[in-house]
Each structure stands twice: as C-alpha cells, then as structure tokens.
Design a protein around this motif. Structure first.
Motif, short mmCIF file in Angstrom:
data_model
loop_
_atom_site.label_atom_id
_atom_site.label_comp_id
_atom_site.label_asym_id
_atom_site.label_seq_id
_atom_site.Cartn_x
_atom_site.Cartn_y
_atom_site.Cartn_z
N GLY A 52 2.21 5.04 0.38
CA GLY A 52 1.96 6.07 1.37
C GLY A 52 1.15 7.22 0.80
N GLU A 53 0.57 7.98 1.70
CA GLU A 53 -0.28 9.11 1.32
C GLU A 53 0.51 10.41 1.40
OE1 GLU A 53 -4.26 11.37 3.06
OE2 GLU A 53 -3.51 9.58 4.07
N LEU A 54 0.33 11.25 0.38
CA LEU A 54 0.91 12.59 0.36
C LEU A 54 -0.20 13.61 0.48
CD1 LEU A 54 3.45 12.30 -2.61
CD2 LEU A 54 3.99 12.32 -0.18
N VAL A 55 0.01 14.64 1.29
CA VAL A 55 -0.92 15.76 1.40
C VAL A 55 -0.09 17.02 1.22
CG1 VAL A 55 -2.50 17.02 2.91
CG2 VAL A 55 -2.52 14.52 2.90
N PRO A 86 6.04 2.05 2.64
CA PRO A 86 5.02 2.75 1.86
C PRO A 86 5.53 3.87 0.94
CG PRO A 86 4.55 2.90 4.22
CD PRO A 86 5.80 2.11 4.07
N PHE A 87 6.69 4.43 1.22
CA PHE A 87 7.22 5.50 0.37
C PHE A 87 8.48 5.10 -0.39
CE2 PHE A 87 4.79 7.75 3.63
CZ PHE A 87 3.96 8.51 2.84
N VAL A 131 0.85 -1.19 0.00
CA VAL A 131 0.00 0.00 0.00
C VAL A 131 0.89 1.24 0.00
CG1 VAL A 131 -1.79 1.27 1.26
CG2 VAL A 131 -1.78 -1.24 1.27
N ARG A 146 4.72 13.71 3.11
CA ARG A 146 4.39 12.34 3.47
C ARG A 146 3.57 12.33 4.76
NH1 ARG A 146 10.36 9.63 2.50
NH2 ARG A 146 10.37 10.00 0.26
N GLN A 147 2.54 11.50 4.77
CA GLN A 147 1.69 11.37 5.94
C GLN A 147 1.99 10.05 6.65
OE1 GLN A 147 -0.55 14.06 6.74
NE2 GLN A 147 0.91 14.83 5.21
N PRO A 157 1.27 6.69 8.41
CA PRO A 157 0.13 5.77 8.45
C PRO A 157 -0.54 5.85 9.82
CG PRO A 157 2.10 4.66 7.62
CD PRO A 157 2.53 6.00 8.13
#
Length: 163
Positions: free
Chosen positions: A80-83, A133-134, A78, A87-88, A90
């Motif tokens: 990672g999420e970027l906003v 994740p990143f 999965v 990097r955010q 988990p």
C-alpha cells in the motif's frame, strides 16, 4: 494487533455486528452534513460511507473465497501507499464524488449480510491466505478482524464530522 478484536469466529462476528450497527448510527448522525468535508479529511461523510461499503464488499468476496474450496490464484503482493504517514486507499476503493445515503443503503445492506454470513465461517487456516496491501498475508478470520478495525476507524471519522 488484529487478535485483540477476537480469538474465535463467533467473537469476531459479534464484534463485526456491533461495529456495523454503530456505523449505521454514525451515518444517520452525519446526514445533516453529508456533503461537507470531514474534519482533517479530504472526503465528505458521503465519500467516507461509500469507501466503507467498497471495502466491505471486497472483504466479503475475499472471505468467501478463503472459506471455500475454490483454488487460490497468486495475486501480486503490491504494498500500500503512504502519504504523510497516512495509508491511502487503492484506486478501486476510492469513493466517487458523493452519493446520497439512499443510493448507498442497499449496497450497504447486501455487504453487511455477506460479511456477517462469511464471518461465521472464517478460520485461521494458514493454507488459505490472501494478501492485504498494508498487513500482508491474512487468513479469513484476520480479514474479518481487519474489516472490524476499518469500519471502526471510519465510523469515528463520521462521528467527528457529525458534531
């Protein structure tokens, strides 16, 4: 990028030890503003420190797994999420509302010992990788390099808030 943090397990372990020492000094320097938001951040120094401990605990477990002879089970890759380009963490690595250092110090000491012990055994075995994740699939030594970089980043955040 990670290889700049050392090429041998001994060199990477030495960098890790130095960064952990510097993190501890940054924690001491930040304690006067422990529950204030850090500059440009949404976390306080207390939360920043807890996040570092959470990542260190998880990384120590991953490196121990990768350096063992235990079978590796597939895990979902999965990303990672970027906003706003950042990097955010988990959900399982996000800190709580902020604890005093005294409540975190024992966990930090245990994760420090586990990281340093496993770092000395970390290798570049391409057959033993675990998804980040990143950064994608990492070897045990790359996980140690990653945690050095991670501690460094958050130490700088703590230092920025101390002054």
């Amino acid at each position: 990028m990670l290889r700049a943090l050392g090429t041998s397990p001994e060199e990477v372990r030495h960098r890790l030890e130095r960064e952990l020492d510097a993190f501890e000094a940054a924690v001491e320097g930040a304690r006067g503003r422990w529950h204030e938001l850090l500059p440009g951040r949404t976390w306080t120094a207390a939360q920043e420190a807890e996040h570092v401990i959470l990542v260190n605990e998880g990384t120590a477990r991953i490196v121990a797994l990768l350096t063992s002879d235990r079978p590796l089970r597939p895990v979902p890759a999965v990303p990672g999420e970027l906003v706003d380009g950042r990097r955010q963490a988990p959900a399982n690595l996000r800190p709580g509302p902020g604890q005093e250092w005294e409540a975190l110090a024992e966990r930090h000491a245990a994760s420090r010992a586990a990281l340093l012990q496993s770092a000395g055994q970390a290798t570049e075995n391409p057959e033993r990788r675990f998804f980040h994740p990143f950064l994608g699939e990492l070897t045990a030594l790359d996980w140690v390099r990653m945690v050095v970089l991670h501690i460094h980043h958050h130490r700088k955040q703590l230092q920025a808030g101390a002054g």
